[in-house]
Write an enzyme that holds these catalytic residues in place. Sequence first.
Site, PDB file in Angstrom:
ATOM      1  CG  ASP A 102      -2.257   0.433   1.075  1.00  0.00           C
ATOM      2  OD1 ASP A 102      -2.422   1.555   0.555  1.00  0.00           O
ATOM      3  OD2 ASP A 102      -3.182  -0.309   1.439  1.00  0.00           O
ATOM      4  CG  ASP A 204      -4.807   5.619   0.874  1.00  0.00           C
ATOM      5  OD1 ASP A 204      -5.578   4.688   1.129  1.00  0.00           O
ATOM      6  OD2 ASP A 204      -4.868   6.722   1.443  1.00  0.00           O
ATOM      7  CD  GLU A 267      -9.025   4.044  -1.505  1.00  0.00           C
ATOM      8  OE1 GLU A 267      -9.946   3.753  -0.733  1.00  0.00           O
ATOM      9  OE2 GLU A 267      -8.146   4.870  -1.217  1.00  0.00           O
ATOM     10  CG  HIS A 328      -9.087  -1.458   4.532  1.00  0.00           C
ATOM     11  ND1 HIS A 328      -8.827  -1.518   3.175  1.00  0.00           N
ATOM     12  CD2 HIS A 328      -8.679  -0.247   4.929  1.00  0.00           C
ATOM     13  CE1 HIS A 328      -8.263  -0.393   2.788  1.00  0.00           C
ATOM     14  NE2 HIS A 328      -8.166   0.400   3.822  1.00  0.00           N
ATOM     15  CG  ASP A 329     -11.539   1.861   3.489  1.00  0.00           C
ATOM     16  OD1 ASP A 329     -11.058   1.908   4.639  1.00  0.00           O
ATOM     17  OD2 ASP A 329     -10.884   2.146   2.468  1.00  0.00           O
TER      18      ASP A 329
HETATM   19  C1  GLC Z   1      -8.199   5.041   1.960  1.00  0.00           C
HETATM   20  C2  GLC Z   1      -8.003   3.851   2.854  1.00  0.00           C
HETATM   21  C3  GLC Z   1      -8.684   4.126   4.164  1.00  0.00           C
HETATM   22  C4  GLC Z   1      -8.027   5.328   4.800  1.00  0.00           C
HETATM   23  C5  GLC Z   1      -8.071   6.523   3.848  1.00  0.00           C
HETATM   24  C6  GLC Z   1      -7.149   7.608   4.303  1.00  0.00           C
HETATM   25  O1  GLC Z   1      -9.522   5.231   1.633  1.00  0.00           O
HETATM   26  O2  GLC Z   1      -8.472   2.702   2.231  1.00  0.00           O
HETATM   27  O3  GLC Z   1      -8.632   3.026   5.030  1.00  0.00           O
HETATM   28  O4  GLC Z   1      -8.677   5.650   5.999  1.00  0.00           O
HETATM   29  O5  GLC Z   1      -7.649   6.177   2.564  1.00  0.00           O
HETATM   30  O6  GLC Z   1      -5.818   7.229   4.102  1.00  0.00           O
END
Ligand code: GLC
Length: 534
Positions: A102, A204, A267, A328-329
Amino acid sequence: MAADKNYLWWQSGIIYQIYPRSFQDSNGDGVGDLQGIRQRLDYLQWLGVDAVWVSPIYPSPMADFGYDISDYTGIHPLFGTMADFDELLQDVHRRGMKLILDLVPNHTSDQHPWFLESRSSKNNPKRDWYIWEDAKPDGSAPNNWLSVFGGSGWEWDEQTGQFYYHAFLKEQPDLNWRNPEVQQAMFDVMRFWLDKGVDGFRVDVMWHMIKDKQLRDNPPNPDYSPEMATYEKLTPAFSTDQPEIHDIVQKMRQVTDAYNERVLIGEIYLPIHRLVTYYGPDNNGAHLPFNFMLLNLPWNARQIASAVDEYEGALPEGGWPNWVLGNHDKPRIASRVGRAQARVAAMLLLTLRGTPTLYYGDEIEMTDVAIPADEIQDPQGLNMPGLNLSRDPARTPMQWNDAENAGFTTGTPWLRLPPNNSRINVEKQKDDPHAMLSLYRRLIALRRSEPALRTGDYLPVMAEGNVMAYLRKHEDTKLLIVLNMGHQTCYFKPGNMHLQGTVLLATDPEREGKLVQEQIILQADEGLIIRLQL
Ligand code: GLC
C-alpha cells in the site's frame, strides 16, 4: 497455471487483500504481524491466489491504523522488522506469488519529519510540501472543504498562524503534489520498495492527490441527506479528481515501468466515466484503477448486469478490467447481501472478465462483527457518532479455527471476534464441500485452469428478473454463467441461443456434472457455470 503468453500476472491472476493487523498474530500482542502472514502463506497458496496486497505496515502513530505514515521506508515494530519483511517477500516469491504494498502518497502523518519541519516556521524549506493557507479576513478557514472523516478539512496552526489542509484526519496533513520536491521524494519511496523486489503498489486515494490551484469552494451536494457522512454535504468538485492528477499518475507509472512487470493499482471512488480516465490517455496511467461498482450497487441482477455492460463499454482500448467485492473500508459482502447471496457474489467476482481482488475472510463467509460503542477504534466511527460509519466490523481478526480467538492470537485481540465462530473458520470449512471456502477454492481452481474465465471474452446474455447471465469465451470453449440473485426458484431460458451443456461448477455442488438443455430451473440463490456443447 497454463501460461497466458499475452497476459501479465496482474491480468490473469487473483489478488488477495490482507489487513495486516487482523490476519495472524505471531507474538501474542493481539495485533497481526509480518511473521504471522509468513506462517499463513501455505494457506494462501492452497487457496490458489496469485498476489497478496498488504495494507500499510510502515511506522505510524496509528491515528488511522497505518494510513498515517511517519516513515515511508521503515516497518512498524508492531508488524516486525525490515528483516521480517525481507523474509516475507522472499517466501512469497519462492512460492511463485507476488507482493503488493500500500502506498499512501496523498498525506503523511502529522508526526512525519517532513510535516514537523513544515509546520516549524513559515520559512522552513519544507513549508510548501504541504497545503498551507492564510485565514480569510474574518479568521475563518480558506474555503469550505470538508474532511472525509467529519468536520472542516482545515486545521489552524497557532504557532505559524496559518491553516493546513487535511482530506482525512487532522493527523493526516495532505502533501502538496504541485511541489516537484514532493513528487521526487515519493518517487524515491517507490524506488526503495521496487528495488527490494516488491511487485507493485495499491495507491491510496489516488483521486484526491491534487487539488484546485485556486482552492475554490466546493458546491453543495443536491443528493445529501442527514443519515449520510457530513463530508457528503458538498460535491468535492474542486478538492478531488482534478485534471492535473493524470500527469502525476503518469509519472508514477513511469517509475513503475522502469522495473519489470510491476503493477500500479489506484484506489478511486468515482463514477465509471471518470474512473476509466485513470487508465491514462494512452494506457499510461494506472494499470488497474480499482473498480468498486460491486461494493456500491444495490444487489439487483438488472442493475449489476447493466453496470457491467457499461463498464465493459467504457474501458479504453487495452485497458484491463478489475473487480472488488470487499475491502477494509466497506461492510463485508456476507453482511450486505446475506450468506446465500454471498456465494453467488463469489461466483460473479471469479467469473467476470478482469482481475478479481478478494478481501481476507470473505472466502470463509466472515460477516461484520458488532463492536460495542466503547470498543470502537476506527476514527471514522468515533468522529461521526450515531451515523454507524465505523469500519471496525469489517476489520476483525481472521478466523482460523474454533479455538479461543480463532487461532488469530494467544493474547487479547485488538478487535473482538464474534461470539460464535464454530463454523466460520478455515479449519472447519476446508474439507467441507458445501462450505464457502470450498466454493472459493473450486472457483479459483477453475479460473486457473480455464483460459475462458481468466482472459476470455465477456458476452452478456439476455436474462430477466433476478437472473444475470453471460458467456465467457476462449477459442472453442464457451462457458455460460447463470446467477440467480434472488431468493426464489426461477427459470432461465436463453432467447437467442441453443442451450445444451454440462454444469462444471455450482454453488450447490450436487448440481455439478448434470446435463442442462433448453431451459434451466434455478434454485433460490443459485449460481451455475455451464460448459456449452458446441
Ligand atoms: C483510503 C483507505 C482508508 C483510509 C483513507 C485515508 O480510503 O483505504 O482506510 O482511511 O484512505 O488514508
